[in-house]
Design a protein around this motif. Structure first.
Motif, PDB file in Angstrom:
ATOM      1  N   GLN A  48       9.172   2.127 -97.852  1.00 53.63           N
ATOM      2  CA  GLN A  48       7.819   2.618 -98.114  1.00 53.63           C
ATOM      3  C   GLN A  48       7.094   2.929 -96.804  1.00 53.63           C
ATOM      4  O   GLN A  48       6.456   3.979 -96.676  1.00 53.63           O
ATOM      5  CB  GLN A  48       7.044   1.569 -98.916  1.00 53.63           C
ATOM      6  CG  GLN A  48       5.687   2.047 -99.379  1.00 53.63           C
ATOM      7  CD  GLN A  48       4.993   0.990-100.219  1.00 53.63           C
ATOM      8  OE1 GLN A  48       5.456  -0.143-100.319  1.00 53.63           O
ATOM      9  NE2 GLN A  48       3.872   1.353-100.797  1.00 53.63           N
ATOM     10  N   GLN A  49       7.209   2.034 -95.819  1.00 53.61           N
ATOM     11  CA  GLN A  49       6.555   2.264 -94.531  1.00 53.61           C
ATOM     12  C   GLN A  49       7.158   3.470 -93.813  1.00 53.61           C
ATOM     13  O   GLN A  49       6.440   4.302 -93.260  1.00 53.61           O
ATOM     14  CB  GLN A  49       6.667   1.018 -93.640  1.00 53.61           C
ATOM     15  CG  GLN A  49       5.825   1.095 -92.391  1.00 53.61           C
ATOM     16  CD  GLN A  49       4.337   1.161 -92.696  1.00 53.61           C
ATOM     17  OE1 GLN A  49       3.858   0.481 -93.585  1.00 53.61           O
ATOM     18  NE2 GLN A  49       3.628   2.008 -91.979  1.00 53.61           N
ATOM     19  N   THR A  70       5.875   6.570 -95.415  1.00 53.40           N
ATOM     20  CA  THR A  70       4.491   6.840 -95.002  1.00 53.40           C
ATOM     21  C   THR A  70       4.464   7.464 -93.614  1.00 53.40           C
ATOM     22  O   THR A  70       3.771   8.450 -93.375  1.00 53.40           O
ATOM     23  CB  THR A  70       3.677   5.532 -95.012  1.00 53.40           C
ATOM     24  OG1 THR A  70       3.711   4.976 -96.310  1.00 53.40           O
ATOM     25  CG2 THR A  70       2.242   5.769 -94.593  1.00 53.40           C
ATOM     26  N   TRP A  71       5.217   6.889 -92.693  1.00 47.07           N
ATOM     27  CA  TRP A  71       5.260   7.434 -91.339  1.00 47.07           C
ATOM     28  C   TRP A  71       5.870   8.834 -91.336  1.00 47.07           C
ATOM     29  O   TRP A  71       5.429   9.705 -90.605  1.00 47.07           O
ATOM     30  CB  TRP A  71       6.054   6.512 -90.427  1.00 47.07           C
ATOM     31  CG  TRP A  71       5.362   5.229 -90.079  1.00 47.07           C
ATOM     32  CD1 TRP A  71       4.014   4.978 -90.104  1.00 47.07           C
ATOM     33  CD2 TRP A  71       5.968   4.023 -89.646  1.00 47.07           C
ATOM     34  NE1 TRP A  71       3.754   3.698 -89.716  1.00 47.07           N
ATOM     35  CE2 TRP A  71       4.942   3.078 -89.422  1.00 47.07           C
ATOM     36  CE3 TRP A  71       7.277   3.636 -89.426  1.00 47.07           C
ATOM     37  CZ2 TRP A  71       5.183   1.788 -88.997  1.00 47.07           C
ATOM     38  CZ3 TRP A  71       7.517   2.343 -88.977  1.00 47.07           C
ATOM     39  CH2 TRP A  71       6.479   1.429 -88.775  1.00 47.07           C
ATOM     40  N   ILE A 106       9.851  -2.466 -98.789  1.00 45.02           N
ATOM     41  CA  ILE A 106       8.706  -2.352 -97.887  1.00 45.02           C
ATOM     42  C   ILE A 106       9.048  -1.444 -96.711  1.00 45.02           C
ATOM     43  O   ILE A 106       8.262  -0.576 -96.329  1.00 45.02           O
ATOM     44  CB  ILE A 106       8.270  -3.748 -97.393  1.00 45.02           C
ATOM     45  CG1 ILE A 106       7.700  -4.548 -98.568  1.00 45.02           C
ATOM     46  CG2 ILE A 106       7.249  -3.635 -96.259  1.00 45.02           C
ATOM     47  CD1 ILE A 106       7.484  -6.006 -98.261  1.00 45.02           C
ATOM     48  N   THR A 107      10.230  -1.623 -96.172  1.00 51.73           N
ATOM     49  CA  THR A 107      10.664  -0.785 -95.043  1.00 51.73           C
ATOM     50  C   THR A 107      10.726   0.672 -95.453  1.00 51.73           C
ATOM     51  O   THR A 107      10.218   1.547 -94.744  1.00 51.73           O
ATOM     52  CB  THR A 107      12.048  -1.250 -94.549  1.00 51.73           C
ATOM     53  OG1 THR A 107      11.951  -2.605 -94.152  1.00 51.73           O
ATOM     54  CG2 THR A 107      12.516  -0.399 -93.384  1.00 51.73           C
ATOM     55  N   SER A 156      -0.181   3.700 -87.876  1.00 53.72           N
ATOM     56  CA  SER A 156       0.849   4.743 -87.838  1.00 53.72           C
ATOM     57  C   SER A 156       1.887   4.313 -86.817  1.00 53.72           C
ATOM     58  O   SER A 156       1.665   3.372 -86.051  1.00 53.72           O
ATOM     59  CB  SER A 156       0.235   6.090 -87.442  1.00 53.72           C
ATOM     60  OG  SER A 156      -0.129   6.065 -86.088  1.00 53.72           O
ATOM     61  N   ALA A 202       1.391  -2.320 -91.561  1.00 46.94           N
ATOM     62  CA  ALA A 202       1.302  -1.250 -92.543  1.00 46.94           C
ATOM     63  C   ALA A 202       0.042  -0.418 -92.369  1.00 46.94           C
ATOM     64  O   ALA A 202      -0.013   0.714 -92.837  1.00 46.94           O
ATOM     65  CB  ALA A 202       1.346  -1.829 -93.962  1.00 46.94           C
TER      66      ALA A 202
END
Length: 173
Positions: free
Chosen positions: A69-70, A73-74, A66-67, A5, A2
């Protein structure tokens, strides 16, 4: 993972000779090793492989959150980089167009000056329409040097109309 990048998952951050996977494994091992020795466990080896975002997770709802969210973010980072690249491209395009415009103006002014000089050499008191015709001739030469486009055809037609206008005017004007 996390903390990285998406690009950083493929290349090492600290050591060029290492891989990102090795760095992630080392970080995981260090984090895990903080509590294990106190319980009498010695971690000898750790490995990270077959990262899976959806299939086979123990707690699928938590994993999906979580996936997502990640990935979000990316995605934000990719959109930011895309916007920066697009803005840089637009700025570069505008700069090139301004340079081209300035260059075209300088060529145009040079053509006008040469046309005036040639007209004055022939006759110092030539009527204005003769000088204008020299100017149109210089423009025609410039247009002929350009690649064939619709704009070139339109420019030819316009200059043809201007020429016709000067040629049909009474000689006193």
């Amino acid at each position: 993972m996390a903390e990285r990048s998406i690009e950083d998952l493929w290349r090492a951050q600290e050591n060029e000779n290492s891989s990102a996977a090795e760095e992630i494994i080392s970080e995981m091992k260090n984090l895990i090793n903080e509590n294990l020795p106190a319980n009498g466990i010695n971690l000898i080896h750790a490995k990270a492989f077959n990262f899976c975002f959806k299939e086979g997770s123990i707690n699928e709802k938590e994993e999906d959150h979580i996936t997502e969210q990640q990935l979000a973010t990316w995605s934000v980072e990719w959109r930011r980089q895309q916007a920066i690249t697009l803005e840089n491209g637009l700025a570069e395009s505008e700069r090139i167009q301004n340079e081209a415009r300035a260059y075209a103006h300088s060529i145009l002014l040079t053509a006008i000056a040469e046309g005036l000089q040639q007209a004055r050499l022939i006759h110092p008191n030539l009527p204005r329409y003769v000088i204008a015709m020299r100017f149109v001739g210089a423009l025609e030469k410039m247009i002929e040097q350009q690649p064939e486009t619709v704009d070139k055809l339109e420019a030819r037609a316009t200059l043809g109309n201007v020429k016709a206008h000067f040629l049909t005017r009474p000689s006193g004007e």
